[in-house]
Design an enzyme around this catalytic site. Structure first.
Site, PDB file in Angstrom:
ATOM      1  N   THR A  13      19.229   5.779  14.018  1.00 49.30           N
ATOM      2  CA  THR A  13      19.818   6.152  15.309  1.00 49.30           C
ATOM      3  C   THR A  13      19.578   7.611  15.648  1.00 49.30           C
ATOM      4  O   THR A  13      19.413   7.975  16.814  1.00 49.30           O
ATOM      5  CB  THR A  13      21.328   5.853  15.303  1.00 49.30           C
ATOM      6  OG1 THR A  13      21.519   4.438  15.185  1.00 49.30           O
ATOM      7  CG2 THR A  13      22.000   6.333  16.568  1.00 49.30           C
ATOM      8  N   SER A  60      17.510   1.348   9.963  1.00 53.98           N
ATOM      9  CA  SER A  60      17.875   1.304   8.542  1.00 53.98           C
ATOM     10  C   SER A  60      18.168  -0.106   8.053  1.00 53.98           C
ATOM     11  O   SER A  60      18.175  -0.360   6.848  1.00 53.98           O
ATOM     12  CB  SER A  60      19.061   2.225   8.248  1.00 53.98           C
ATOM     13  OG  SER A  60      20.256   1.732   8.805  1.00 53.98           O
ATOM     14  N   THR A  93      22.369   4.915   9.956  1.00 49.71           N
ATOM     15  CA  THR A  93      23.686   4.894   9.315  1.00 49.71           C
ATOM     16  C   THR A  93      24.061   3.554   8.697  1.00 49.71           C
ATOM     17  O   THR A  93      24.926   3.499   7.824  1.00 49.71           O
ATOM     18  CB  THR A  93      24.779   5.298  10.318  1.00 49.71           C
ATOM     19  OG1 THR A  93      24.763   4.392  11.432  1.00 49.71           O
ATOM     20  CG2 THR A  93      24.580   6.717  10.808  1.00 49.71           C
ATOM     21  N   ASP A  94      23.422   2.462   9.118  1.00 46.91           N
ATOM     22  CA  ASP A  94      23.857   1.148   8.635  1.00 46.91           C
ATOM     23  C   ASP A  94      23.668   0.964   7.136  1.00 46.91           C
ATOM     24  O   ASP A  94      24.476   0.294   6.485  1.00 46.91           O
ATOM     25  CB  ASP A  94      23.126   0.032   9.387  1.00 46.91           C
ATOM     26  CG  ASP A  94      23.638  -0.160  10.800  1.00 46.91           C
ATOM     27  OD1 ASP A  94      24.683   0.429  11.137  1.00 46.91           O
ATOM     28  OD2 ASP A  94      23.010  -0.902  11.570  1.00 46.91           O
TER      29      ASP A  94
END
Length: 330
Positions: A13, A60, A93-94
């Site tokens: 992101t 990710s 971030t995932d």
């Protein structure tokens, strides 16, 4: 004298773009190159001599074990040189917390390694990525970060790669360490640490993946009311060498699931009991008699982090007693 910091871009992101500046939900991740990200934050050049390297450009969710091994090898190569003082990795971030824990266990250097991401895309009004990147470089260039293991920094916080987790799908303060707390905060342009990582990591870790081309297959099975052992059995049939069970409460499970996992354990499949609960310890011989069934308790590791440690453990042994010791050590 300014330090030399390499920023490795992997996508996410923080490098995402949407159709307009007010759109923060519908966007495409991994669109902006690492060099363009660096150019958007010229202030970081006043902190350190910063260079960028694009290792991958993915959401990710598309991070793979193969990419992990490439990333680990490249980081260890860079840090082995005398002219690099630290590394920052931009990441979606995932799965950021998973990459952070893997690196925490296999990087062979005391030099700072900091993972950073963003909850809003690069194109958003008030995007958090640029400030997060600035603070991550500040942290990586700090003497205070040396020897602290792999760190995660978003929203002015400093977290340990072992404990950090994403706690909210949207909010900018999503990254926290619910059980043990932050390592510290970035106050202005200085990191302030309040505790140290207690478990083995980086140069004190016994794991080495530099010669590996793949990691052992480990699958996570989620526990719920009236759950069936079918998925665990199917995972083993498909080649899994280990199973992490995200159990109920303190890693509890139904009799049917327990009996099925016990059979798999007798076949040499390593079974780790974790929990679907957001925080807390899964204690050995607590909800389940681990000694009787030859299971491993995950301690405070979430299912996704227990999977990482189990994969690495399986590169050395499939003895459940030895692997339990690793879960206490790491």
């Amino acid at each position: 004298m300014k330090k030399n910091i390499v920023i490795i871009g992997t996508g996410g992101t923080i490098a995402g773009k949407a159709s307009c500046s007010t759109e923060t939900l519908c966007y495409t991740a991994a669109m902006v190159s690492i060099n363009n990200l660096i150019q958007e934050v010229p202030e970081i050049q006043s902190i350190a001599n910063v260079t960028g390297e694009q290792l991958s450009q993915v959401d990710s969710g598309d991070m793979t074990c193969e990419l992990w091994l490439t990333l680990v090898k490249r980081i260890n190569e860079i840090l082995a040189t005398s002219d690099v003082d630290g590394i920052v990795i931009t990441h979606g971030t995932d799965t950021l917390e998973e990459t952070a824990y893997l690196l925490h266990l296999v990087i062979k250097s005391e030099k700072p390694v900091v993972l950073v991401g963003a909850m809003r895309p690069f194109s958003a009004m008030s995007a958090d990525g640029p400030m997060n990147l600035y603070k991550a470089v500040t942290l990586a260039a700090s003497n205070a970060a040396i020897g602290k293991g792999v760190l995660v920094s978003l929203n002015n916080t400093i977290n340990c790669g072992r404990e950090v987790t994403k706690t909210n799908t949207l909010l900018q303060d999503s990254f926290q360490s619910p059980d043990i707390g932050y390592l510290g905060y970035l106050q202005g342009s200085e990191p302030h640490f309040y505790r140290l990582p207690a478990r083995k990591h980086t140069i004190n870790s016994g794991f080495d993946v530099t010669k590996l081309t793949e990691l052992p297959q480990v699958e996570i099975i989620y526990g719920y009311l009236n759950s069936s052992p079918l998925l665990a059995e199917a995972a083993v049939a498909a080649g899994a060498k280990g199973i992490v069970y995200a159990g109920l409460g303190n890693g509890s499970m139904s009799k049917d699931v327990r009996d099925a996992l016990s059979i798999l354990a007798k076949q040499g499949i390593v079974i780790v009991r974790s929990t679907r609960v957001a925080s807390g310890i899964v204690t050995r011989n607590g909800a389940v008699d681990d000694d009787l069934y030859n299971f491993v308790a995950s301690d405070t590791l979430s299912p996704q982090k227990a999977r990482i440690l189990l994969m690495l453990a399986l590169t050395k042994t499939n003895n459940s007693n030895e692997i339990q010791r690793m879960f206490w050590d790491y």
